[in-house]
Design an enzyme around this catalytic site. Sequence first.
Site, mmCIF file in Angstrom:
data_model
loop_
_atom_site.group_PDB
_atom_site.id
_atom_site.type_symbol
_atom_site.label_atom_id
_atom_site.label_comp_id
_atom_site.label_asym_id
_atom_site.label_seq_id
_atom_site.Cartn_x
_atom_site.Cartn_y
_atom_site.Cartn_z
ATOM 1 N N PRO A 15 63.444 64.020 55.253
ATOM 2 C CA PRO A 15 64.595 63.672 56.382
ATOM 3 C C PRO A 15 63.975 63.354 57.605
ATOM 4 O O PRO A 15 63.044 64.267 58.095
ATOM 5 C CB PRO A 15 65.445 65.031 56.413
ATOM 6 C CG PRO A 15 65.108 65.613 54.906
ATOM 7 C CD PRO A 15 63.881 65.506 54.677
ATOM 8 N N GLU A 16 64.226 62.232 58.125
ATOM 9 C CA GLU A 16 63.867 61.953 59.476
ATOM 10 C C GLU A 16 64.721 62.195 60.477
ATOM 11 O O GLU A 16 65.871 62.751 60.519
ATOM 12 C CB GLU A 16 63.531 60.356 59.379
ATOM 13 C CG GLU A 16 62.411 60.142 58.257
ATOM 14 C CD GLU A 16 61.067 60.722 58.525
ATOM 15 O OE1 GLU A 16 60.919 60.981 59.792
ATOM 16 O OE2 GLU A 16 60.123 60.317 57.646
ATOM 17 N N HIS A 76 67.223 77.573 43.875
ATOM 18 C CA HIS A 76 66.855 76.812 45.208
ATOM 19 C C HIS A 76 67.508 77.245 46.546
ATOM 20 O O HIS A 76 67.250 76.838 47.685
ATOM 21 C CB HIS A 76 66.326 75.606 45.578
ATOM 22 C CG HIS A 76 65.543 75.124 44.282
ATOM 23 N ND1 HIS A 76 64.348 75.772 43.930
ATOM 24 C CD2 HIS A 76 65.664 74.367 43.108
ATOM 25 C CE1 HIS A 76 63.752 75.419 42.574
ATOM 26 N NE2 HIS A 76 64.745 74.392 42.279
ATOM 27 N N LYS A 126 43.237 53.890 73.363
ATOM 28 C CA LYS A 126 43.554 54.452 71.900
ATOM 29 C C LYS A 126 43.084 53.300 70.804
ATOM 30 O O LYS A 126 43.831 52.310 70.850
ATOM 31 C CB LYS A 126 44.830 54.852 71.794
ATOM 32 C CG LYS A 126 45.608 55.962 72.728
ATOM 33 C CD LYS A 126 44.717 57.235 72.358
ATOM 34 C CE LYS A 126 45.370 58.435 73.020
ATOM 35 N NZ LYS A 126 45.180 58.483 74.411
#
Length: 270
Positions: free
Chosen positions: A2-3, A90, A151
């Site tokens: 899940p984001e 679970h 970077k």
Amino acid sequence: MPELPEVEVCRLGIKPHIDGETITDIVVRQRQLRWPIPEQISDAIGEVIVAVERRSKYLIIKVASGSILIHLGMSGTIRVIDKTLVPVKHDHVDIVLGNGKALRLNDPRRFGAVLWLAGDQDEQGVLAKLGPEPLTDDFHADYLYEKSRNKAVPVKTFIMNNPVVVGVGNIYANESLFLSGIRPTKKAGKLTKKQCQVLTNNIKEVLAAAIKQGGTTLKDFTQADGRPGYFKQSLYVYGRAGEPCLTCQTMLKEVRQSNRSSVYCPQCQK
């Protein structure tokens, strides 16, 4: 996994059912998740939930004496159910509420986490190193430009780095870079100020659009026979390698970056 948008939709889904309720019990059936669930989490029993917040991919359930942090990991789901519903395989943790409901965490792979921050003291440093939230004013073009100087890492890797900005997962990094016309392999230090402006705007828009799309699944978080998870989205490039670009019809290409798929249009993203 899940984001950020999925976790924010989860927060929106559970908040109306738990905010302001008293925690009457916390049932831990499996203590060994990503980190062991601390015994001190029982300190929240008897407390009233005063806020349901999110930081990065962590759900934060606040009470007067501290906060319960929940991370869904790779496979975790959470829902509000009747407390008498028989747990299944679970179902590792129940936060039982005075209204007869329970917030239940199911996590087959046990990569999620349930932690306790006493008095909001982040002694484990879970939240300390996180960068700004992408949908706030703290994340803007000047910030991204300054952070990216010198970077050498690819820009996609850079914007997926939580100390830089939280919650820009693989799906949303692919989509944001496509909309910004920036190839994912471009070095972050080569971004111009104008590109940083376009990119920050698109990250915000892509995440906000995903949260809006996820609003159709809010009811799933209270379905006893359901398992809330990913919601369908309209995507330009993610998962579409080898298909024509929706903008120019050029065949989309795929490269691997940090063991993740990066899909881009060689014509639209220079």
